[in-house]
Design a protein around this motif. Structure first.
Motif, PDB file in Angstrom:
ATOM      1  N   GLY A 123      29.936  22.145 -18.943  1.00  0.00           N
ATOM      2  CA  GLY A 123      29.169  23.147 -18.220  1.00  0.00           C
ATOM      3  C   GLY A 123      27.983  23.674 -18.998  1.00  0.00           C
ATOM      4  O   GLY A 123      27.178  22.917 -19.555  1.00  0.00           O
ATOM      5  N   GLU A 124      27.878  24.998 -19.082  1.00  0.00           N
ATOM      6  CA  GLU A 124      26.716  25.647 -19.708  1.00  0.00           C
ATOM      7  C   GLU A 124      26.651  25.417 -21.216  1.00  0.00           C
ATOM      8  O   GLU A 124      25.640  25.747 -21.847  1.00  0.00           O
ATOM      9  CB  GLU A 124      26.766  27.150 -19.437  1.00  0.00           C
ATOM     10  CG  GLU A 124      27.985  27.840 -20.016  1.00  0.00           C
ATOM     11  CD  GLU A 124      28.099  29.296 -19.623  1.00  0.00           C
ATOM     12  OE1 GLU A 124      28.899  30.010 -20.253  1.00  0.00           O
ATOM     13  OE2 GLU A 124      27.384  29.716 -18.695  1.00  0.00           O
ATOM     14  N   ARG A 125      27.685  24.841 -21.787  1.00  0.00           N
ATOM     15  CA  ARG A 125      27.698  24.581 -23.235  1.00  0.00           C
ATOM     16  C   ARG A 125      26.989  23.272 -23.585  1.00  0.00           C
ATOM     17  O   ARG A 125      26.915  22.899 -24.754  1.00  0.00           O
ATOM     18  CB  ARG A 125      29.138  24.556 -23.746  1.00  0.00           C
ATOM     19  CG  ARG A 125      29.872  25.882 -23.538  1.00  0.00           C
ATOM     20  CD  ARG A 125      31.365  25.740 -23.738  1.00  0.00           C
ATOM     21  NE  ARG A 125      32.064  26.993 -23.537  1.00  0.00           N
ATOM     22  CZ  ARG A 125      32.438  27.464 -22.349  1.00  0.00           C
ATOM     23  NH1 ARG A 125      32.158  26.748 -21.263  1.00  0.00           N
ATOM     24  NH2 ARG A 125      33.070  28.605 -22.243  1.00  0.00           N
ATOM     25  N   MET A 126      26.480  22.559 -22.588  1.00  0.00           N
ATOM     26  CA  MET A 126      25.887  21.241 -22.807  1.00  0.00           C
ATOM     27  C   MET A 126      24.739  21.298 -23.827  1.00  0.00           C
ATOM     28  O   MET A 126      24.678  20.501 -24.767  1.00  0.00           O
ATOM     29  CB  MET A 126      25.385  20.675 -21.481  1.00  0.00           C
ATOM     30  CG  MET A 126      24.861  19.257 -21.562  1.00  0.00           C
ATOM     31  SD  MET A 126      26.177  18.075 -21.834  1.00  0.00           S
ATOM     32  CE  MET A 126      25.301  16.538 -21.521  1.00  0.00           C
ATOM     33  N   GLY A 127      23.813  22.227 -23.651  1.00  0.00           N
ATOM     34  CA  GLY A 127      22.664  22.313 -24.545  1.00  0.00           C
ATOM     35  C   GLY A 127      23.080  22.581 -25.981  1.00  0.00           C
ATOM     36  O   GLY A 127      22.534  21.982 -26.926  1.00  0.00           O
ATOM     37  N   ALA A 128      24.049  23.479 -26.162  1.00  0.00           N
ATOM     38  CA  ALA A 128      24.513  23.788 -27.516  1.00  0.00           C
ATOM     39  C   ALA A 128      25.192  22.580 -28.147  1.00  0.00           C
ATOM     40  O   ALA A 128      25.016  22.308 -29.345  1.00  0.00           O
ATOM     41  CB  ALA A 128      25.477  24.974 -27.471  1.00  0.00           C
ATOM     42  N   LEU A 129      25.946  21.826 -27.354  1.00  0.00           N
ATOM     43  CA  LEU A 129      26.611  20.632 -27.891  1.00  0.00           C
ATOM     44  C   LEU A 129      25.600  19.562 -28.305  1.00  0.00           C
ATOM     45  O   LEU A 129      25.742  18.924 -29.352  1.00  0.00           O
ATOM     46  CB  LEU A 129      27.579  20.070 -26.854  1.00  0.00           C
ATOM     47  CG  LEU A 129      28.917  20.820 -26.728  1.00  0.00           C
ATOM     48  CD1 LEU A 129      29.643  20.413 -25.457  1.00  0.00           C
ATOM     49  CD2 LEU A 129      29.792  20.555 -27.941  1.00  0.00           C
ATOM     50  N   ILE A 130      24.573  19.367 -27.491  1.00  0.00           N
ATOM     51  CA  ILE A 130      23.540  18.382 -27.843  1.00  0.00           C
ATOM     52  C   ILE A 130      22.864  18.780 -29.160  1.00  0.00           C
ATOM     53  O   ILE A 130      22.627  17.939 -30.034  1.00  0.00           O
ATOM     54  CB  ILE A 130      22.515  18.251 -26.706  1.00  0.00           C
ATOM     55  CG1 ILE A 130      23.155  17.517 -25.515  1.00  0.00           C
ATOM     56  CG2 ILE A 130      21.260  17.516 -27.176  1.00  0.00           C
ATOM     57  CD1 ILE A 130      22.270  17.449 -24.286  1.00  0.00           C
ATOM     58  N   ALA A 131      22.556  20.074 -29.316  1.00  0.00           N
ATOM     59  CA  ALA A 131      21.923  20.534 -30.555  1.00  0.00           C
ATOM     60  C   ALA A 131      22.824  20.287 -31.754  1.00  0.00           C
ATOM     61  O   ALA A 131      22.353  19.897 -32.833  1.00  0.00           O
ATOM     62  CB  ALA A 131      21.577  22.019 -30.445  1.00  0.00           C
ATOM     63  N   LEU A 132      24.134  20.491 -31.591  1.00  0.00           N
ATOM     64  CA  LEU A 132      25.074  20.247 -32.689  1.00  0.00           C
ATOM     65  C   LEU A 132      25.170  18.763 -33.011  1.00  0.00           C
ATOM     66  O   LEU A 132      25.227  18.364 -34.180  1.00  0.00           O
ATOM     67  CB  LEU A 132      26.451  20.807 -32.323  1.00  0.00           C
ATOM     68  CG  LEU A 132      26.552  22.331 -32.290  1.00  0.00           C
ATOM     69  CD1 LEU A 132      27.841  22.767 -31.614  1.00  0.00           C
ATOM     70  CD2 LEU A 132      26.477  22.899 -33.707  1.00  0.00           C
ATOM     71  N   TRP A 133      25.187  17.918 -31.967  1.00  0.00           N
ATOM     72  CA  TRP A 133      25.233  16.474 -32.183  1.00  0.00           C
ATOM     73  C   TRP A 133      23.973  16.018 -32.937  1.00  0.00           C
ATOM     74  O   TRP A 133      24.042  15.200 -33.848  1.00  0.00           O
ATOM     75  CB  TRP A 133      25.353  15.740 -30.858  1.00  0.00           C
ATOM     76  CG  TRP A 133      26.561  14.838 -30.790  1.00  0.00           C
ATOM     77  CD1 TRP A 133      26.728  13.635 -31.421  1.00  0.00           C
ATOM     78  CD2 TRP A 133      27.762  15.063 -30.049  1.00  0.00           C
ATOM     79  NE1 TRP A 133      27.952  13.107 -31.101  1.00  0.00           N
ATOM     80  CE2 TRP A 133      28.604  13.954 -30.263  1.00  0.00           C
ATOM     81  CE3 TRP A 133      28.194  16.086 -29.214  1.00  0.00           C
ATOM     82  CZ2 TRP A 133      29.870  13.844 -29.673  1.00  0.00           C
ATOM     83  CZ3 TRP A 133      29.446  15.980 -28.635  1.00  0.00           C
ATOM     84  CH2 TRP A 133      30.271  14.877 -28.865  1.00  0.00           C
ATOM     85  N   ASP A 134      22.828  16.560 -32.522  1.00  0.00           N
ATOM     86  CA  ASP A 134      21.578  16.240 -33.224  1.00  0.00           C
ATOM     87  C   ASP A 134      21.683  16.605 -34.707  1.00  0.00           C
ATOM     88  O   ASP A 134      21.201  15.876 -35.585  1.00  0.00           O
ATOM     89  CB  ASP A 134      20.408  16.993 -32.593  1.00  0.00           C
ATOM     90  CG  ASP A 134      20.004  16.436 -31.239  1.00  0.00           C
ATOM     91  OD1 ASP A 134      20.574  15.410 -30.835  1.00  0.00           O
ATOM     92  OD2 ASP A 134      19.131  17.026 -30.595  1.00  0.00           O
ATOM     93  N   ARG A 135      22.302  17.741 -34.974  1.00  0.00           N
ATOM     94  CA  ARG A 135      22.423  18.183 -36.360  1.00  0.00           C
ATOM     95  C   ARG A 135      23.302  17.233 -37.170  1.00  0.00           C
ATOM     96  O   ARG A 135      22.998  16.935 -38.335  1.00  0.00           O
ATOM     97  CB  ARG A 135      22.992  19.605 -36.415  1.00  0.00           C
ATOM     98  CG  ARG A 135      23.147  20.138 -37.822  1.00  0.00           C
ATOM     99  CD  ARG A 135      23.547  21.578 -37.844  1.00  0.00           C
ATOM    100  NE  ARG A 135      22.511  22.433 -37.303  1.00  0.00           N
ATOM    101  CZ  ARG A 135      22.595  23.755 -37.250  1.00  0.00           C
ATOM    102  NH1 ARG A 135      23.674  24.362 -37.700  1.00  0.00           N
ATOM    103  NH2 ARG A 135      21.613  24.476 -36.751  1.00  0.00           N
TER     104      ARG A 135
END
Length: 307
Positions: A123-135
């Motif tokens: 859900g709304e956590r998608m953007g935060a997860l992508i940023a963490l994966w990028d990190r």
């Protein structure tokens, strides 16, 4: 009397991988159908689907389809997924395990809530997860001396967000807090600065005794503790785009100049520099990341995942 020096103790060397999750490989992929790779998982394998559809199945049984916004995890063993024939599949993946040895059962479990489902709609956590994966990927690409800790911190946050998404409607058993822990939890949401004398009366203590005991629990006096909590709230607001005046008012500072002085004293920079000090090492999206490339941790190779 001169203070005695402490004896030298043979402290053991503790490598970072004993303290935190260890990343083996990560990447962002775009796969065209038909493709159905088989690979060996050592520990856990997480996939975050950003486009298309992924058909997945597990050796122990169970299968499904994951779409954009779904996180799927696979446990130890030989696993397989297939790209849906309707179009390309884009997804992030991450192989990791806890500590020096791969997880014994491969099932992430929170004792209060249970096992993480194999497919989770984030859900709304998608953007935060992508940023963490990028990190995570950036930490492997840069291979700095602290890459293990940088990637481990991001993995723990990925775990946290996945569990939040899976269990957001399920309540854990209420923790038994002592009266001081309950007070500190209450102060987190306190809209006004309570009088210390009022709090001391609640505990049947004099003001000085209350302050001493509170300081033992938090390391700060009640006034210092509340001031820091309000400033941290203001910092989050500033980093999200609020003005210094808006942050000051929301955090209970009638005078924006006083807020600015307190903020600079705690964080070492004025409120106007909050965004610049957010996290200068954080990547700005995934535009600089390699696509469809396995990014390995040092000493890890493709044959580690070969069937």
């Amino acid at each position: 009397m001169a203070p005695q020096s402490l004896p030298e103790l043979p402290w053991p060397h503790i490598p970072p991988e004993r303290l935190a999750p260890q990343v083996l490989m990560a990447g962002f992929y775009v796969s065209q159908p038909p493709i159905a790779p088989r690979y060996r998982v050592r520990g856990l394998h997480y996939c975050l689907v950003t486009g298309g559809a992924m058909h997945f199945a597990f050796p122990e049984g169970g299968a499904g389809i994951a779409g954009p916004g779904d996180l799927v995890w696979f446990g130890p063993g030989v696993n397989q997924y297939e790209v849906d024939r309707s179009g390309p599949l884009s997804f992030y993946q991450l192989h990791w395990h806890a500590g020096l040895d791969a997880l014994a059962d491969g099932v992430p479990v929170l004792p209060e809530l249970g096992a993480l489902p194999h497919r989770v709609a984030v859900g709304e956590r998608m953007g935060a997860l992508i940023a963490l994966w990028d990190r995570v990927i950036q930490s492997l690409l840069q291979a700095s001396p602290t890459w293990r800790l940088e990637s481990a911190a991001a993995v723990l946050d990925i775990q946290r967000l996945a569990c939040e998404a899976a269990f957001h409607r399920r309540r854990a058993r209420t923790l038994r807090l002592n009266p001081w822990e309950k007070l500190i939890a209450r102060l987190e949401d306190e809209p006004r600065m309570p009088r210390i004398s009022e709090l001391a009366r609640e505990f049947g203590l004099g003001t000085e005794a209350f302050i001493r005991t509170f300081r033992r629990y938090t390391g700060n006096t009640p006034k210092q503790y509340l001031l820091q909590r309000r400033l941290w709230k203001g910092r989050r607001m500033l980093q999200e785009g609020a003005s210094a005046k808006e942050a000051a008012r929301s955090c209970g500072f009638p005078d924006p100049l006083y807020f600015s002085r307190c903020y600079r004293r705690l964080f070492g920079h004025p409120p106007s520099k909050a965004k610049l000090n957010h996290d200068p090492s954080a990547p700005e999206g995934n535009t600089s990341l390699p696509i469809s490339r396995h990014v390995f941790a040092p000493a890890i190779e493709m044959r580690y995942f070969a069937v």
